[in-house]
Design an enzyme around this catalytic site. Structure first.
Site, PDB file in Angstrom:
ATOM      1  N   TYR A  34     -16.998   3.306   8.612  1.00  0.00           N
ATOM      2  CA  TYR A  34     -17.567   2.140   9.267  1.00  0.00           C
ATOM      3  C   TYR A  34     -19.084   2.149   9.278  1.00  0.00           C
ATOM      4  O   TYR A  34     -19.705   1.105   9.171  1.00  0.00           O
ATOM      5  CB  TYR A  34     -16.977   2.000  10.668  1.00  0.00           C
ATOM      6  CG  TYR A  34     -15.485   1.784  10.581  1.00  0.00           C
ATOM      7  CD1 TYR A  34     -14.977   0.727   9.837  1.00  0.00           C
ATOM      8  CD2 TYR A  34     -14.585   2.655  11.171  1.00  0.00           C
ATOM      9  CE1 TYR A  34     -13.609   0.523   9.710  1.00  0.00           C
ATOM     10  CE2 TYR A  34     -13.213   2.464  11.053  1.00  0.00           C
ATOM     11  CZ  TYR A  34     -12.741   1.396  10.321  1.00  0.00           C
ATOM     12  OH  TYR A  34     -11.381   1.202  10.179  1.00  0.00           O
ATOM     13  N   GLY A  47      -3.540  -4.709  17.250  1.00  0.00           N
ATOM     14  CA  GLY A  47      -2.317  -5.247  16.677  1.00  0.00           C
ATOM     15  C   GLY A  47      -2.135  -4.816  15.240  1.00  0.00           C
ATOM     16  O   GLY A  47      -3.051  -4.276  14.611  1.00  0.00           O
ATOM     17  N   ASP A  48      -0.936  -5.056  14.732  1.00  0.00           N
ATOM     18  CA  ASP A  48      -0.581  -4.756  13.349  1.00  0.00           C
ATOM     19  C   ASP A  48      -0.493  -6.079  12.603  1.00  0.00           C
ATOM     20  O   ASP A  48       0.350  -6.927  12.921  1.00  0.00           O
ATOM     21  CB  ASP A  48       0.776  -4.037  13.321  1.00  0.00           C
ATOM     22  CG  ASP A  48       1.198  -3.615  11.922  1.00  0.00           C
ATOM     23  OD1 ASP A  48       0.776  -4.251  10.932  1.00  0.00           O
ATOM     24  OD2 ASP A  48       1.978  -2.647  11.802  1.00  0.00           O
ATOM     25  N   HIS A  55      -6.770  -4.461  -1.510  1.00  0.00           N
ATOM     26  CA  HIS A  55      -6.714  -3.449  -2.587  1.00  0.00           C
ATOM     27  C   HIS A  55      -5.930  -2.200  -2.171  1.00  0.00           C
ATOM     28  O   HIS A  55      -5.607  -1.372  -3.016  1.00  0.00           O
ATOM     29  CB  HIS A  55      -8.115  -3.096  -3.088  1.00  0.00           C
ATOM     30  CG  HIS A  55      -8.934  -2.241  -2.160  1.00  0.00           C
ATOM     31  ND1 HIS A  55     -10.152  -1.719  -2.541  1.00  0.00           N
ATOM     32  CD2 HIS A  55      -8.742  -1.822  -0.874  1.00  0.00           C
ATOM     33  CE1 HIS A  55     -10.658  -1.009  -1.547  1.00  0.00           C
ATOM     34  NE2 HIS A  55      -9.819  -1.057  -0.535  1.00  0.00           N
ATOM     35  N   ASP A  56      -5.618  -2.082  -0.889  1.00  0.00           N
ATOM     36  CA  ASP A  56      -4.810  -0.945  -0.431  1.00  0.00           C
ATOM     37  C   ASP A  56      -3.321  -1.129  -0.714  1.00  0.00           C
ATOM     38  O   ASP A  56      -2.564  -0.160  -0.641  1.00  0.00           O
ATOM     39  CB  ASP A  56      -4.967  -0.758   1.087  1.00  0.00           C
ATOM     40  CG  ASP A  56      -6.282  -0.112   1.471  1.00  0.00           C
ATOM     41  OD1 ASP A  56      -7.002   0.361   0.578  1.00  0.00           O
ATOM     42  OD2 ASP A  56      -6.601  -0.106   2.674  1.00  0.00           O
ATOM     43  N   ASP A  80      -7.334  -4.968  14.686  1.00  0.00           N
ATOM     44  CA  ASP A  80      -6.951  -3.739  13.988  1.00  0.00           C
ATOM     45  C   ASP A  80      -5.930  -2.977  14.818  1.00  0.00           C
ATOM     46  O   ASP A  80      -5.666  -3.316  15.976  1.00  0.00           O
ATOM     47  CB  ASP A  80      -8.181  -2.860  13.712  1.00  0.00           C
ATOM     48  CG  ASP A  80      -8.067  -2.092  12.396  1.00  0.00           C
ATOM     49  OD1 ASP A  80      -6.951  -1.637  12.066  1.00  0.00           O
ATOM     50  OD2 ASP A  80      -9.083  -1.959  11.688  1.00  0.00           O
ATOM     51  N   ARG A 120     -11.842  -5.424   1.883  1.00  0.00           N
ATOM     52  CA  ARG A 120     -11.307  -4.170   1.335  1.00  0.00           C
ATOM     53  C   ARG A 120      -9.958  -3.831   1.965  1.00  0.00           C
ATOM     54  O   ARG A 120      -9.663  -2.683   2.258  1.00  0.00           O
ATOM     55  CB  ARG A 120     -12.320  -3.027   1.516  1.00  0.00           C
ATOM     56  CG  ARG A 120     -13.648  -3.308   0.872  1.00  0.00           C
ATOM     57  CD  ARG A 120     -14.543  -2.104   0.819  1.00  0.00           C
ATOM     58  NE  ARG A 120     -14.701  -1.456   2.115  1.00  0.00           N
ATOM     59  CZ  ARG A 120     -15.467  -0.403   2.327  1.00  0.00           C
ATOM     60  NH1 ARG A 120     -16.147   0.114   1.330  1.00  0.00           N
ATOM     61  NH2 ARG A 120     -15.571   0.135   3.500  1.00  0.00           N
ATOM     62  N   GLN A 135      -4.966   7.331  -3.615  1.00  0.00           N
ATOM     63  CA  GLN A 135      -4.989   7.312  -2.159  1.00  0.00           C
ATOM     64  C   GLN A 135      -4.078   6.255  -1.530  1.00  0.00           C
ATOM     65  O   GLN A 135      -3.734   6.378  -0.346  1.00  0.00           O
ATOM     66  CB  GLN A 135      -6.419   7.076  -1.645  1.00  0.00           C
ATOM     67  CG  GLN A 135      -7.365   8.233  -1.933  1.00  0.00           C
ATOM     68  CD  GLN A 135      -8.552   8.243  -0.985  1.00  0.00           C
ATOM     69  OE1 GLN A 135      -8.398   8.446   0.218  1.00  0.00           O
ATOM     70  NE2 GLN A 135      -9.722   8.008  -1.519  1.00  0.00           N
ATOM     71  N   ASN A 189      -8.988   5.127  -7.785  1.00  0.00           N
ATOM     72  CA  ASN A 189      -9.019   5.692  -6.442  1.00  0.00           C
ATOM     73  C   ASN A 189      -7.891   5.139  -5.581  1.00  0.00           C
ATOM     74  O   ASN A 189      -7.298   5.855  -4.764  1.00  0.00           O
ATOM     75  CB  ASN A 189     -10.367   5.407  -5.778  1.00  0.00           C
ATOM     76  CG  ASN A 189     -10.576   6.214  -4.518  1.00  0.00           C
ATOM     77  OD1 ASN A 189     -10.393   7.428  -4.504  1.00  0.00           O
ATOM     78  ND2 ASN A 189     -10.953   5.554  -3.447  1.00  0.00           N
TER      79      ASN A 189
END
Length: 329
Positions: free
Chosen positions: A145, A219-220, A239-240, A194, A236, A290, A286
């Protein structure tokens, strides 16, 4: 050996030894070399640097000279003795006292990302993000962060976001993007959404923004009701995840978005032929080591967003690390 062969061999050698360059940078950060020099009244001799960081002069001299060759440090000779100081790059980005310091992010890369890449040949795209090698929570959040503070100006100004007074930053962590957004668009109100553990960890280890126009909600985003907003920001995040998860999230955002509202996606965009930019290709690898995700082309994101219902797709390549996509409901 011909000149062409010689060039190819030197290029191959540069590629093969690239990890050593990274380790020079990582080691100097971990030892606190740039911090020591930033606090010193002037350039320091090898012995002073070595004593200041608790290392041997024999080893430190080699590390410092390598940093000079990499333009991380500068050196001046006085009476046959070398004295070392920070370059502008090190003063701005590698000293912890600098507000734009990337040192925490580099240490996270050294202790987590670097080790993940050691298993690239065996990577299968399994999501192990932030669970690798036991990196402490405080270190992870400080790295991610605080490292974001210098990355968002170009993407937040790629489009006129003043049209969206109510903003929700999904997966916004400790609010680095929200704070930057408020500086650029002082009339907006921003909710950072988050996971509960993310918000709690940020509260424990970081100074969360104190502006009244920034609020935090736990929250989710795959399960819980999303805050109402004119604009949802996904920085970002996509992209996970694999395409199926991205579609699920985008559909939920579309359902929550006000009519005429929008979604701002911040990612590093691949060229349409997927053969560049090199940094984005490396980021995609990456994601392989990950997470379960990948970096994508503009047309790939267009497909995902339009399938969720969004229209008026626009994208801008900023010329820096991250690019911007804006779509409307």
């Amino acid at each position: 050996m011909s000149s062409s062969e010689d060039h190819c061999y030197r290029l191959l050698t540069d590629y093969a030894n690239g990890f050593m360059v990274s380790q020079v940078l990582f080691a100097a950060c971990e030892l606190g070399v740039f911090d020591l020099l930033a606090e010193a009244p002037g350039p320091l001799a090898v012995a002073a640097v070595a004593a200041g960081v608790g290392a041997s002069s024999h080893a430190m001299e080699r590390l410092l000279d390598a940093c000079v060759s990499l333009k991380l440090l500068e050196v001046e000779m006085r009476g046959g003795q070398a004295f070392y100081g920070n370059t502008e790059m090190s003063r701005v980005y590698l000293s912890r006292v600098s507000p734009t310091s990337q040192c925490s992010m580099l240490l996270y890369m050294a202790r987590t990302t670097y080790h993940c890449w050691g298993h690239l040949a065996q990577a299968k795209g399994k999501n192990q993000y932030l669970r690798t090698f036991g990196v402490p929570a405080e270190e992870r959040f400080t790295a991610i962060y605080r490292g974001e503070r210098v990355q968002f100006i170009s993407v937040l100004t790629a489009f006129d976001l003043s049209l969206f007074p109510l903003v929700c930053d999904l997966g916004g962590g400790a609010g680095a993007l929200a704070k930057q957004c408020l500086c650029l668009y002082p009339g907006c109100h921003i909710t950072v959404f988050d996971l509960p553990e993310v918000v709690r960890t940020a509260e424990e280890h970081l100074s969360l923004p104190e502006e009244e126009q920034i609020g935090f909600q736990e929250g989710d985003f795959f399960k819980d009701r999303l805050p109402e907003a004119d604009l949802y920001i996904l920085a970002r995040i996509l992209h996970d995840w694999a395409d199926g998860k991205c579609s699920q999230l985008l559909e939920r955002v579309y359902q929550s978005c006000k009519p005429g509202g929008g979604i701002l996606v911040i990612e590093s965009l691949l060229d349409e032929d997927r053969r560049g930019p090199l940094l984005t290709q490396l980021y995609s690898l990456n994601m392989l080591v990950q997470t379960e995700g990948q970096e994508r082309t503009p047309s790939h994101y267009h497909e995902l967003l339009s399938s969720a219902g969004f229209r008026d797709f626009q994208f801008k390549k900023t010329g820096v690390i991250y690019d911007a996509i804006l779509a409307r409901k």
